[in-house]
Design an enzyme around this catalytic site. Sequence first.
Site, PDB file in Angstrom:
ATOM      1  N   HIS A 177       0.817  -1.278  -0.014  1.00  0.00           N
ATOM      2  CA  HIS A 177       0.011  -0.158   0.014  1.00  0.00           C
ATOM      3  C   HIS A 177       0.671   1.182   0.173  1.00  0.00           C
ATOM      4  O   HIS A 177       0.248   2.297   0.333  1.00  0.00           O
ATOM      5  CB  HIS A 177      -0.995  -0.025   1.107  1.00  0.00           C
ATOM      6  CG  HIS A 177      -1.603  -1.146   1.420  1.00  0.00           C
ATOM      7  ND1 HIS A 177      -2.551  -1.593   0.319  1.00  0.00           N
ATOM      8  CD2 HIS A 177      -1.958  -2.163   2.419  1.00  0.00           C
ATOM      9  CE1 HIS A 177      -3.330  -2.793   0.907  1.00  0.00           C
ATOM     10  NE2 HIS A 177      -2.508  -3.019   1.946  1.00  0.00           N
ATOM     11  N   HIS A 213      -7.050  -4.587  -1.103  1.00  0.00           N
ATOM     12  CA  HIS A 213      -6.393  -5.979  -1.230  1.00  0.00           C
ATOM     13  C   HIS A 213      -7.091  -6.600  -2.748  1.00  0.00           C
ATOM     14  O   HIS A 213      -7.118  -7.937  -2.710  1.00  0.00           O
ATOM     15  CB  HIS A 213      -6.429  -6.808  -0.159  1.00  0.00           C
ATOM     16  CG  HIS A 213      -5.993  -6.237   0.980  1.00  0.00           C
ATOM     17  ND1 HIS A 213      -6.749  -5.317   1.981  1.00  0.00           N
ATOM     18  CD2 HIS A 213      -4.781  -5.789   1.885  1.00  0.00           C
ATOM     19  CE1 HIS A 213      -6.253  -5.057   2.757  1.00  0.00           C
ATOM     20  NE2 HIS A 213      -5.115  -5.176   2.744  1.00  0.00           N
TER      21      HIS A 213
END
Lengths: 331, 331
Positions: free
Chosen positions: A57, A219
């Site tokens: 991320h 995700h």
Amino acid sequence: MKKFVNDPKNYVPEMLEGLALANPDTLRYVPEYNLIMRADAPREDKVSLVQGSGSGHEPAHVMSVGPGMLDAACPGDVFSAPPTDYVYETVKRVASPKGVLLLVNNYTGDRMAFEMAEELSDADGVTVRTLFIDDDVSVQDSTYTVGRRGVAGNFFVMKACGAAAERGADLDEVYRIGEKVNAVTRTMGLALTACTPPAKGAPLFDLPDDEIEMGVGIHGEPGRRREKLRSADSLVEELLTAVVEDLPYVSGDGVALMVNGLGGTPLGELYLVYGQAHKQLVERGVEIRRSYVGEYCTSLDMAGASLTLVRLDDEIADLLAAPAEIPVHVF
Amino acid sequence: MKKFVNDPKNYVPEMLEGLALANPDTLRYVPEYNLIMRADAPREDKVSLVQGSGSGHEPAHVMSVGPGMLDAACPGDVFSAPPTDYVYETVKRVASPKGVLLLVNNYTGDRMAFEMAEELSDADGVTVRTLFIDDDVSVQDSTYTVGRRGVAGNFFVMKACGAAAERGADLDEVYRIGEKVNAVTRTMGLALTACTPPAKGAPLFDLPDDEIEMGVGIHGEPGRRREKLRSADSLVEELLTAVVEDLPYVSGDGVALMVNGLGGTPLGELYLVYGQAHKQLVERGVEIRRSYVGEYCTSLDMAGASLTLVRLDDEIADLLAAPAEIPVHVF
């Protein structure tokens, strides 16, 4: 898989090593626990802030360590929560007499790891509190969550808490601010493409050439639905409507507006998205007081973007405007 | 084509409009000429700096306008030089009594547009000089150039010239500094994937799933050769060797090292590349004094990266460390 990678097992450590080598004066990398911390931590005169989650991320959260932001970040492997002992060892290293605040996106695995680390740290006599961030309006429960997911809005919680801690606020006060910012922050994103985790070597999900995932998770978790790709303006309208109507943000509100790239979408497209979101908000009578365009919380190489709104009052606006210095913004 | 786009013809104006809406206090957008300028330009007490090129390289150059960097940028359409009158009108709007320096990457179309604009401006009595940047070591001549191409190294020329101009240096002095920085700056990049211009709607070139383009240009121009994808470390070694041996950079040199993402490669991979480049330079006895990791000069959504080295002396190091403020780095 077309990536800069050596052995996929070493993707995260090699990234963290590079990060530390690029910032030798300000950051320290502790390989045993995958952790990145400020070279001057713990600062005894302030609450320490720690965030962690799976990797992938970036710049969240390992590249958000620095004055006015985090004191340390403890990532897990790609899209995997950090093990409890990584979190525990991180807390130990930045433990300040003023306490430690853990900022955690709301995913089941992360909650478990951080709650257990909090208990272990408490037993050591370190004062710790844990704040969960859940700004994603897309779905109520998700693949990895009970309740809403934490996504790009975490940036604003970090930034406001970081500023308050730097000014000497105590732990309860920093927690109060984080909770307050999370309560007025909402996000929704969409994927144009899937992403490819290095260890998998193939896209995480299939998305046909003419379809998007509306409300995707960071995700690659499913969002609200698959639909046909359409014009940027029309995609922005759906994202913005979902975000605006959720709090809701109403005419007369002053807000921060963030367009966050998910990793594979270039800056030019993000500004195009920003322009349209800005105009649609103005039409709704919402005043944009602060603007953020770029990558804040990504999903590896996923093409796509998310929109985040924060309703500002004087206190939040002041904290967001405070100085901060992190690797990703260094000249 | 999976992009945030409405009518592809409006991709650039919509991006520029978004950029201006996100920075209402500091930037002004002049739609007739596609130009972005500082809201406070011209500053009569300093040389004005202007850069332009095709669009698609963001943050270069429209998102590099601000104190300590550019006074204005005049992009053309995607991968197309700006028309002469765009450049001429830009110079007119930022003309300062101290003169205007045009920073231009070395491509035939850009050279023509800027040289003609310089002549037109001269005739108006504006003192203008034009500096060409040609840092790409990959090929001697290329699809769009006589001589070497200008790529990500342009950032350092902008930054050093911007700092000198802000400190009040005269036009010849700012030019001297730009020329000096360009002379000690070298870059090479590689593409993992092609990029997709919005108006074309399909990848600009074909690149098989297991191949890369070593030495690619920022418009997808061919580099040195096609070859099989291999480990990140081995790719870094080839890029770095080509860059190091060109100047050459030798043991004892102090340098700035930049890892620049080409648009589709996420930050995590760029730091992995940085780590390896850093270690290989240290092995060569080169001292890394400044580090840059992120997107500085992209090629739309191309996955790939470039490495840039700048040999530092005290003057250049001091100018690179000067403060600057541009949209892409704003909190």
